[in-house]
Design a protein around this motif. Structure first.
Motif, PDB file in Angstrom:
ATOM      1  N   ARG A   1      42.173  38.780  34.870  1.00  0.00           N
ATOM      2  CA  ARG A   1      41.479  40.056  34.748  1.00  0.00           C
ATOM      3  C   ARG A   1      42.175  41.200  35.475  1.00  0.00           C
ATOM      4  O   ARG A   1      42.147  42.340  35.014  1.00  0.00           O
ATOM      5  N   ALA A   2      42.785  40.947  36.649  1.00  0.00           N
ATOM      6  CA  ALA A   2      43.439  42.036  37.376  1.00  0.00           C
ATOM      7  C   ALA A   2      44.606  42.605  36.569  1.00  0.00           C
ATOM      8  O   ALA A   2      44.807  43.819  36.517  1.00  0.00           O
ATOM      9  N   GLY A   3      45.372  41.714  35.932  1.00  0.00           N
ATOM     10  CA  GLY A   3      46.500  42.191  35.140  1.00  0.00           C
ATOM     11  C   GLY A   3      46.058  43.028  33.954  1.00  0.00           C
ATOM     12  O   GLY A   3      46.647  44.064  33.657  1.00  0.00           O
ATOM     13  N   VAL A   4      44.992  42.579  33.276  1.00  0.00           N
ATOM     14  CA  VAL A   4      44.474  43.327  32.134  1.00  0.00           C
ATOM     15  C   VAL A   4      43.864  44.648  32.592  1.00  0.00           C
ATOM     16  O   VAL A   4      44.059  45.694  31.959  1.00  0.00           O
TER      17      VAL A   4
ATOM     18  N   ALA B   1      45.807  49.812  44.261  1.00  0.00           N
ATOM     19  CA  ALA B   1      44.583  49.327  44.904  1.00  0.00           C
ATOM     20  C   ALA B   1      43.494  48.997  43.896  1.00  0.00           C
ATOM     21  O   ALA B   1      42.694  48.072  44.105  1.00  0.00           O
ATOM     22  N   LYS B   2      43.440  49.713  42.796  1.00  0.00           N
ATOM     23  CA  LYS B   2      42.272  49.642  41.928  1.00  0.00           C
ATOM     24  C   LYS B   2      42.134  48.355  41.108  1.00  0.00           C
ATOM     25  O   LYS B   2      41.041  47.790  41.034  1.00  0.00           O
ATOM     26  N   PRO B   3      43.179  47.833  40.462  1.00  0.00           N
ATOM     27  CA  PRO B   3      42.972  46.609  39.671  1.00  0.00           C
ATOM     28  C   PRO B   3      42.475  45.408  40.484  1.00  0.00           C
ATOM     29  O   PRO B   3      41.499  44.764  40.078  1.00  0.00           O
ATOM     30  N   PRO B   4      43.095  45.067  41.631  1.00  0.00           N
ATOM     31  CA  PRO B   4      42.527  43.942  42.395  1.00  0.00           C
ATOM     32  C   PRO B   4      41.134  44.243  42.926  1.00  0.00           C
ATOM     33  O   PRO B   4      40.295  43.343  43.022  1.00  0.00           O
TER      34      PRO B   4
ATOM     35  N   TRP C   1      53.092  45.479  38.203  1.00  0.00           N
ATOM     36  CA  TRP C   1      53.707  44.410  38.990  1.00  0.00           C
ATOM     37  C   TRP C   1      52.768  43.915  40.081  1.00  0.00           C
ATOM     38  O   TRP C   1      52.600  42.704  40.278  1.00  0.00           O
ATOM     39  N   TRP C   2      52.122  44.839  40.799  1.00  0.00           N
ATOM     40  CA  TRP C   2      51.248  44.495  41.920  1.00  0.00           C
ATOM     41  C   TRP C   2      50.030  43.690  41.441  1.00  0.00           C
ATOM     42  O   TRP C   2      49.635  42.702  42.068  1.00  0.00           O
ATOM     43  N   SER C   3      49.439  44.094  40.336  1.00  0.00           N
ATOM     44  CA  SER C   3      48.248  43.407  39.838  1.00  0.00           C
ATOM     45  C   SER C   3      48.596  42.020  39.310  1.00  0.00           C
ATOM     46  O   SER C   3      47.826  41.066  39.483  1.00  0.00           O
ATOM     47  N   ARG C   4      49.749  41.890  38.672  1.00  0.00           N
ATOM     48  CA  ARG C   4      50.160  40.567  38.206  1.00  0.00           C
ATOM     49  C   ARG C   4      50.452  39.647  39.380  1.00  0.00           C
ATOM     50  O   ARG C   4      50.172  38.440  39.324  1.00  0.00           O
ATOM     51  N   HIS C   5      50.996  40.218  40.448  1.00  0.00           N
ATOM     52  CA  HIS C   5      51.214  39.427  41.658  1.00  0.00           C
ATOM     53  C   HIS C   5      49.869  38.978  42.233  1.00  0.00           C
ATOM     54  O   HIS C   5      49.719  37.841  42.701  1.00  0.00           O
ATOM     55  N   SER C   6      48.861  39.853  42.184  1.00  0.00           N
ATOM     56  CA  SER C   6      47.523  39.501  42.647  1.00  0.00           C
ATOM     57  C   SER C   6      46.932  38.376  41.801  1.00  0.00           C
ATOM     58  O   SER C   6      46.324  37.440  42.326  1.00  0.00           O
ATOM     59  N   ASP C   7      47.097  38.453  40.480  1.00  0.00           N
ATOM     60  CA  ASP C   7      46.617  37.383  39.601  1.00  0.00           C
ATOM     61  C   ASP C   7      47.353  36.078  39.868  1.00  0.00           C
ATOM     62  O   ASP C   7      46.745  35.001  39.910  1.00  0.00           O
ATOM     63  N   ARG C   8      48.671  36.155  40.051  1.00  0.00           N
ATOM     64  CA  ARG C   8      49.491  34.954  40.215  1.00  0.00           C
ATOM     65  C   ARG C   8      49.151  34.221  41.513  1.00  0.00           C
ATOM     66  O   ARG C   8      49.104  32.993  41.559  1.00  0.00           O
TER      67      ARG C   8
ATOM     68  N   ILE D   1      33.739  49.698  30.375  1.00  0.00           N
ATOM     69  CA  ILE D   1      34.972  49.021  29.969  1.00  0.00           C
ATOM     70  C   ILE D   1      35.279  47.856  30.907  1.00  0.00           C
ATOM     71  O   ILE D   1      35.700  46.779  30.457  1.00  0.00           O
ATOM     72  N   ILE D   2      35.074  48.040  32.219  1.00  0.00           N
ATOM     73  CA  ILE D   2      35.289  46.946  33.174  1.00  0.00           C
ATOM     74  C   ILE D   2      34.375  45.775  32.840  1.00  0.00           C
ATOM     75  O   ILE D   2      34.788  44.604  32.843  1.00  0.00           O
ATOM     76  N   LEU D   3      33.111  46.072  32.550  1.00  0.00           N
ATOM     77  CA  LEU D   3      32.171  45.031  32.144  1.00  0.00           C
ATOM     78  C   LEU D   3      32.622  44.389  30.832  1.00  0.00           C
ATOM     79  O   LEU D   3      32.583  43.159  30.670  1.00  0.00           O
ATOM     80  N   TYR D   4      33.059  45.196  29.897  1.00  0.00           N
ATOM     81  CA  TYR D   4      33.514  44.719  28.588  1.00  0.00           C
ATOM     82  C   TYR D   4      34.677  43.731  28.742  1.00  0.00           C
ATOM     83  O   TYR D   4      34.715  42.692  28.079  1.00  0.00           O
ATOM     84  N   LEU D   5      35.611  44.030  29.640  1.00  0.00           N
ATOM     85  CA  LEU D   5      36.743  43.134  29.863  1.00  0.00           C
ATOM     86  C   LEU D   5      36.286  41.785  30.412  1.00  0.00           C
ATOM     87  O   LEU D   5      36.911  40.757  30.144  1.00  0.00           O
TER      88      LEU D   5
END
Length: 433
Positions: free
Chosen positions: A138-141, A347-350, A295-302, A125-129
């Protein structure tokens, strides 16, 4: 005009892909960790010690480890639609077979086979994304996809506790009904995947022509930009030092995640509450962690920053485990477990946005699978160590301290990786969420 196409396209593929893969992961995670609730009564019925339970729950990840990379290579070659369907149907059948465990040997064998059957799902799934979403989104998704794990705990805990109340129906124990009923959705969804999932943007007839063209061009440009220093071959994905470093970082987060999934019900239960109360209390921390994760992952993307988003989250989880080890009250324990859930979830999305920033093609397939397979061995070490220390000392504290140490190590390794290699960041712009 370009921004309008980007927004329209991302909105359309998000609504098409993300809710469906969240549902798939929701079921996958329940089938991995429902042993934690089943053990509330299964342990006594079968005479299992904490060591047997911890080892059997964790041996799932050895099956995962051995078959993860081959499974992801096959997915890259034959497509996600066919392979994810195969994975889900197989694991649904094996998960249901858990209802017929009779002793330690059959317990170990079926848990191992369950890991082998499910190998390839998560990294697939990670590869698929990475085929569908530009790196800056990608981190937000990924966070939305991974939110299915804490959501499955939040919703699955009361359901699992209720299924234990079916004890005696048709001559089966409650834990047997739990395994049988919770295995059915995986089989059904496996069939649905075959008809619903689209392998690549080029095949997406549900996109408008201009949206499909924009997405194909955008992903091609992104791949060409990283082509100069990206690795593409299978061996490159396996041997890349950054891949191995990320695998060790993921090891600590996996130890924390499956310590929660498998042992949190037992830890709460020891404070003298009923199984149904355990179900509701165990649902509180993941509900809060979902909000924090998104929220944390969107902050990482932003901001385009990954390293410190991983480090701070790992340290928060480590602190939470230490506090949980010394908690003697329901309020204190649930607060500590909430901090652990938040840290691990954030921790996991970023972290999963890092490998696709420097890998592509077959190297991405093998690299992501390598990180997941080695890293998920933490899901064996953490729960097994907690079971062993519980039998040796009569307390969960020693095992919780051990897993906390693994998370601190993950934080340190993330910092070392950032200092020894080019920063794994993405360019933030006005369109990044």
């Amino acid at each position: 005009m370009e921004m309008d196409i980007e927004k329209r396209t991302l909105r359309r593929i998000s609504w098409r892909i993300v809710p469906f893969i969240m549902l798939l992961y929701f079921i996958a995670y329940i089938d991995r960790v429902n042993i934690g609730f089943a053990a509330l009564t299964m342990k006594e019925d079968l005479g299992f010690t904490a060591s047997i339970l911890g080892f059997g729950a964790g041996i799932f990840f050895w099956g995962y480890f051995l078959f993860e990379v081959p499974s992801n290579i096959v997915l890259h070659k034959v497509g996600a639609r066919l392979w994810i369907a195969r994975v889900m149907v197989t694991w649904g059948i094996i998960s249901g077979a858990m209802a017929f465990v009779e002793g330690p040997t059959s317990f170990y064998v079926i848990r191992f086979l369950l890991g082998a059957a499910e190998a390839g799902f998560f990294p697939g799934i990670i590869l698929y994304l990475s085929y569908w979403f530009p790196a800056r989104h990608r981190a937000g998704v990924t966070a939305l996809f991974m939110a299915a794990a804490p959501i499955s705990t939040a919703l699955g805990s009361p359901i699992s506790a209720a299924l234990l109340e079916m004890h005696g129906v048709m001559g089966l124990a409650g834990w047997q009904w739990l395994f049988i009923i919770e295995a059915v959705p995986a089989f059904i969804l496996g069939v649905a995947v075959f008809f619903f999932m689209t392998d690549k943007p080029e095949q997406a007839k549900w996109l408008k022509e201009d949206e499909r063209t924009w997405l194909i061009q955008t992903m091609a440009e992104e791949n060409s930009r990283k082509a100069a220093d990206a690795k593409h071959g299978i061996l490159s994905g396996l041997a890349n030092p950054r891949v191995l470093a990320l695998a060790m970082i993921y090891f600590g987060t996996s130890a924390g995640l499956y310590t929660l999934g498998i042992w949190a019900p037992q830890i709460i239960k020891q404070l003298g509450v009923s199984s149904m109360t355990v179900g509701f209390l165990n649902a509180i921390p993941p509900i809060i962690s979902v909000i924090a994760m998104v929220w944390w992952s969107r902050h990482s993307d932003r901001t385009g920053e990954r390293t410190w988003h991983v480090i701070l989250a790992c340290l928060a989880a480590a602190v939470g485990l230490v506090v949980a080890a010394g908690s003697n009250s329901i309020i204190g324990l649930i607060a500590a477990l909430t901090l652990v859930n938040i840290g691990i979830s954030c921790a996991k999305p970023p972290l999963w946005s890092m490998p696709t920033a420097f890998l592509s093609g077959a190297a991405a397939a093998t690299g992501i699978a390598t990180i997941n397979s080695i890293g998920n061995l933490g899901g064996f070490v953490g729960p097994a160590m907690i079971g062993w220390t519980k039998d040796q000392t009569g307390s969960f504290a020693g095992g919780l301290y051990f897993v906390s140490g693994l998370l601190v190590l993950s934080a340190v390794l993330t910092l070392v990786l950032a200092r020894s290699a080019k920063p794994v960041t993405v360019t933030a712009n006005a369109t990044a969420r």
